[in-house]
Design a protein around this motif. Structure first.
Motif, PDB file in Angstrom:
ATOM      1  N   UNK A  48     -14.784 -11.322   0.086  1.00 50.49           N
ATOM      2  CA  UNK A  48     -15.901 -10.381  -0.071  1.00 50.49           C
ATOM      3  C   UNK A  48     -15.981  -9.382   1.073  1.00 50.49           C
ATOM      4  N   UNK A  49     -15.377  -9.699   2.216  1.00 51.96           N
ATOM      5  CA  UNK A  49     -15.368  -8.794   3.355  1.00 51.96           C
ATOM      6  C   UNK A  49     -13.937  -8.347   3.642  1.00 51.96           C
ATOM      7  N   UNK A  50     -13.719  -7.054   3.866  1.00 59.45           N
ATOM      8  CA  UNK A  50     -12.362  -6.575   4.153  1.00 59.45           C
ATOM      9  C   UNK A  50     -11.943  -6.944   5.576  1.00 59.45           C
ATOM     10  N   UNK A  51     -10.633  -6.894   5.819  1.00 57.67           N
ATOM     11  CA  UNK A  51     -10.112  -7.097   7.178  1.00 57.67           C
ATOM     12  C   UNK A  51     -10.375  -5.858   8.035  1.00 57.67           C
ATOM     13  N   UNK A  52     -10.182  -4.674   7.445  1.00 53.31           N
ATOM     14  CA  UNK A  52     -10.409  -3.405   8.140  1.00 53.31           C
ATOM     15  C   UNK A  52     -11.328  -2.546   7.285  1.00 53.31           C
ATOM     16  N   UNK A  53     -12.375  -2.018   7.890  1.00 53.99           N
ATOM     17  CA  UNK A  53     -13.253  -1.070   7.214  1.00 53.99           C
ATOM     18  C   UNK A  53     -13.392   0.142   8.127  1.00 53.99           C
ATOM     19  N   UNK A  54     -12.824   1.262   7.682  1.00 58.35           N
ATOM     20  CA  UNK A  54     -12.702   2.437   8.546  1.00 58.35           C
ATOM     21  C   UNK A  54     -13.391   3.642   7.905  1.00 58.35           C
ATOM     22  N   UNK A  55     -14.303   4.260   8.651  1.00 52.17           N
ATOM     23  CA  UNK A  55     -14.933   5.501   8.199  1.00 52.17           C
ATOM     24  C   UNK A  55     -14.010   6.659   8.552  1.00 52.17           C
ATOM     25  N   UNK A  56     -13.498   7.337   7.550  1.00 55.04           N
ATOM     26  CA  UNK A  56     -12.523   8.402   7.798  1.00 55.04           C
ATOM     27  C   UNK A  56     -12.505   9.368   6.620  1.00 55.04           C
ATOM     28  N   UNK A  57     -12.386  10.654   6.933  1.00 52.96           N
ATOM     29  CA  UNK A  57     -12.257  11.698   5.912  1.00 52.96           C
ATOM     30  C   UNK A  57     -10.771  11.965   5.703  1.00 52.96           C
ATOM     31  N   UNK A  58     -10.257  11.559   4.568  1.00 52.22           N
ATOM     32  CA  UNK A  58      -8.824  11.706   4.289  1.00 52.22           C
ATOM     33  C   UNK A  58      -8.483  13.033   3.630  1.00 52.22           C
ATOM     34  N   UNK A  59      -9.479  13.910   3.444  1.00 47.12           N
ATOM     35  CA  UNK A  59      -9.213  15.176   2.740  1.00 47.12           C
ATOM     36  C   UNK A  59      -8.201  16.032   3.467  1.00 47.12           C
ATOM     37  N   UNK A  60      -8.197  15.968   4.808  1.00 44.13           N
ATOM     38  CA  UNK A  60      -7.263  16.805   5.570  1.00 44.13           C
ATOM     39  C   UNK A  60      -5.857  16.203   5.609  1.00 44.13           C
ATOM     40  N   UNK A  61      -5.751  14.917   5.264  1.00 43.59           N
ATOM     41  CA  UNK A  61      -4.438  14.259   5.264  1.00 43.59           C
ATOM     42  C   UNK A  61      -3.767  14.376   3.906  1.00 43.59           C
TER      43      UNK A  61
END
Length: 632
Positions: free
Chosen positions: A219-232
């Motif tokens: 139920x919980x992820x190993x990594x939870x990252x706030x990131x805007x991937x629009x530029x990638x």
């Protein structure tokens, strides 16, 4: 008739929706050869098991979904949410050490040309690792602790953006329900595991979860990252898997894989996934031997097929000499460049310079925009050294230098491939009277500092001394943000290799050539400084170095500014288009620095290191300007 037309319309809509759905979602419970685009040593066994690497050393592989994914909405250009999961197993030869690992990758291209089969996971190489122009998102399953990439340990999951220094990483583990915390996983255990990667475009959050195959998704992820991937992520990208074995024999397997845009990836049928190879003992030896023969035969047929295609392309398109094999990662095919520039049409022509014609283009199967310079060069003498110099110069890396991507040699021509600079050359902004082309002083001063920094890098900070020989506004290019990048660096020296070594051939542009260069024909860093001085005056005054139809007292830019300085009216030399929006001390500094750099005697001129120091240390109290005046 109307009924038949209606049925036909329904059938057409059904086909369109089916194709769109295929592009948005896929699921593989085991694989078939037609499912994926494979390269390197990637292979699919008869039972549907995907071999990313086997027990060979220093090998890499890629397995990409064949169809491009439209990650951004065509209507508003916004990035869509996506979800994917796959089952994998890593089986090392030794239990405590393995190859470099496996990665899920979203890339502009199918495969990763130029990647190395070592610690770069088949994704990058030393020259492009970390470049923002890569536009690559990767989720790594890393089994080597590499200090170069600041790895946290030799058993971790990481999120990589354009390079292998992870922006987020965690030791391989999964969450135990009932608030029992995280339990460690050993990636090199040889046991099947499942990895989920989910991106919520609205919340701009990337979640990465891993667990053994027999455990429900935590139920919980190993990594939870706030990131805007629009530029990638571009509008359309490919998704795939990449791996490299390095110096330790390691097998990387993938058993199943699913993906979906704007929704949850379809669940895999874990009971129907292909089995991993059994250990080599007893009755299994014969079975594994047959499997080995099949794999070898498949690879042999693949290699023969690829070799046939390559031979045919070479036969009908261009000649590849034996010595060029070592430069193959820097060589573009003429066919690709021809397609990219639409057959070198006049509509794609960017300009004509001293070394040849330049065309804009877009590489096939990629969103990369390029500029292609065609240089006549049919002399075979010294060609190997010529190409070696090009490859060497392509290793230059500075934010104010246009990146040389590679070359192509065909039909008596040398074609050089550069990154495309969208705003073109600086001279159009300075000398074009249209309102939209005007540059304020802040932009001009930043451009000047950028060009100075690039010349300092060429003269002193790279492993070799590179003399530009043609510094001028038309060789300074601007990107989308009006950041200056120097182009054509090193071309003068390269071009000289095609000339008779017994003759003196002065290369440069009239008005920028240092006096001593006309006498002895020997280019030095000081002759570059002279041209840079003229460039400074060109940018600050908004006029060209030589005005052919002007009166003698204003015809030569350097003489005109020098006379103004002697009269105490040097600020009258500034470009009238600047208006009042400028810092007088900066303009005065640039004018005087331009005069110092363009002094007739090379001994008086400063080095580029001194120039950069002067430009960076200017203060509002005018101390540097006074010091400079005394030096003048």
């Amino acid at each position: 008739m109307e009924s038949q037309a209606f049925k036909a319309s329904l059938l057409f809509l059904l086909i369109i929706n089916t194709v769109a759905a295929e592009n948005d979602e896929f699921i593989y419970n085991g694989f078939a050869s037609e499912d994926l685009f494979l390269d390197g040593i990637a292979n699919i066994a008869p039972n549907g098991l995907l071999f990313m690497t086997n027990t060979s050393k220093y090998m890499q592989s890629h397995a990409f979904h064949k169809t491009v994914i439209q990650f951004k909405n065509t209507s508003d250009g916004k990035l869509s949410s996506f979800s994917t999961c796959f089952v994998f197993a890593i089986v090392p030869e030794y239990s405590d050490v393995g190859g470099h690992g496996l990665a899920l990758v979203i890339s502009p291209t199918r495969g990763r040309p130029g990647a190395l089969p070592i610690q770069y996971l088949g994704l990058f190489n030393p020259s492009n690792n970390g470049n923002s122009s890569n536009h690559v998102l990767a989720i790594e399953l890393d089994t080597v602790d590499n200090i170069d990439f600041e790895d946290i340990n030799n058993n971790h999951v990481g999120v990589d953006i354009n390079g292998l220094k992870s922006v987020a990483a965690a030791p391989a583990s999964y969450f135990l329900e009932g608030n029992k915390g995280y339990k460690n996983l050993t990636l090199l255990s040889g046991k099947p595991m499942i990895l989920w990667v989910e991106y919520d475009a609205l919340e701009m959050k990337l979640n990465v979860t891993i667990s053994p195959i027999n455990v429900p998704k935590p139920s919980l992820p190993l990594i939870s990252l706030s990131i805007n991937l629009s530029w990638v992520i571009y509008d359309a990208m490919y998704i795939g898997l990449s791996s490299s074995s390095g110096s330790v024999k390691t097998s990387h397997y993938v058993l199943g894989w699913s993906f979906k845009l704007n929704g949850k990836a379809p669940g895999l049928n874990l009971t129907s996934l292909p089995s991993l190879p059994l250990p080599e003992d007893g009755k299994n030896k014969a079975l594994n031997f047959k499997l080995y023969i099949l794999v070898v035969a498949f690879l042999l047929v693949t290699v023969i097929g690829i070799a046939y295609v390559v031979v045919m392309k070479i036969k009908y398109a261009e000649v590849l000499e034996d010595w060029e094999i070592e430069y193959q990662h820097h060589r573009f095919s003429y066919k690709d460049l021809y397609k990219a520039t639409k057959g070198f049409k006049e509509d794609e022509l960017l300009g004509i310079g001293g070394f040849g014609r330049v065309y804009k283009g877009k590489l096939p199967m990629s969103t990369a925009k390029i500029a292609v310079k065609r240089i006549p060069h049919d002399s075979k003498q010294g060609m190997r050294e010529f190409v070696s110099e090009i490859v060497s110069i392509s290793q230059l890396c500075h934010k104010n230098l246009v990146q040389l991507l590679g070359y192509c040699r065909c039909k008596g021509e040398l074609l050089l491939v550069y990154e495309l600079m969208s705003n073109g050359s600086l001279d159009k902004f300075i000398f074009d009277d249209s309102e939209k082309k005007k540059l304020n002083w802040r932009h001009r001063f930043e451009i000047i500092k950028g060009v100075a920094s690039a010349l300092l890098y060429l003269h002193e900070e790279w492993e070799k001394v590179v003399i530009h020989q043609d510094i001028k506004a038309s060789n300074v290019l601007l990107d989308d943000d009006l950041i200056a990048k120097v182009g054509d660096f090193g071309l003068s020296r390269l071009y000289d290799r095609g000339n008779d070594p017994k003759t003196t051939h002065v290369i440069g542009t009239f008005g920028y050539i240092a006096p001593e260069l006309n006498k002895n024909g020997r280019a030095t860093t000081s002759t570059d400084v002279y041209a840079f001085g003229v460039f400074l005056l060109e940018v600050a005054c908004g006029r060209r170095p030589i005005l052919q139809d002007a009166s003698p007292d204003v015809q030569n830019l350097v003489d005109w500014v020098s006379n103004n300085w002697k009269r105490g009216t040097i600020m009258d030399s500034k470009d009238v288009k600047l208006g009042t929006d400028f810092r007088p001390e900066e303009v005065e500094l640039v004018l005087k620095l331009g005069l110092l750099c363009s002094q007739p005697s090379p001994n008086v001129r400063p080095s580029m290191r001194q120039v950069v120091q002067i430009l960076n240390e200017i203060t509002t109290d005018g101390a540097e300007i006074q010091l400079f005046t005394n030096g003048q």
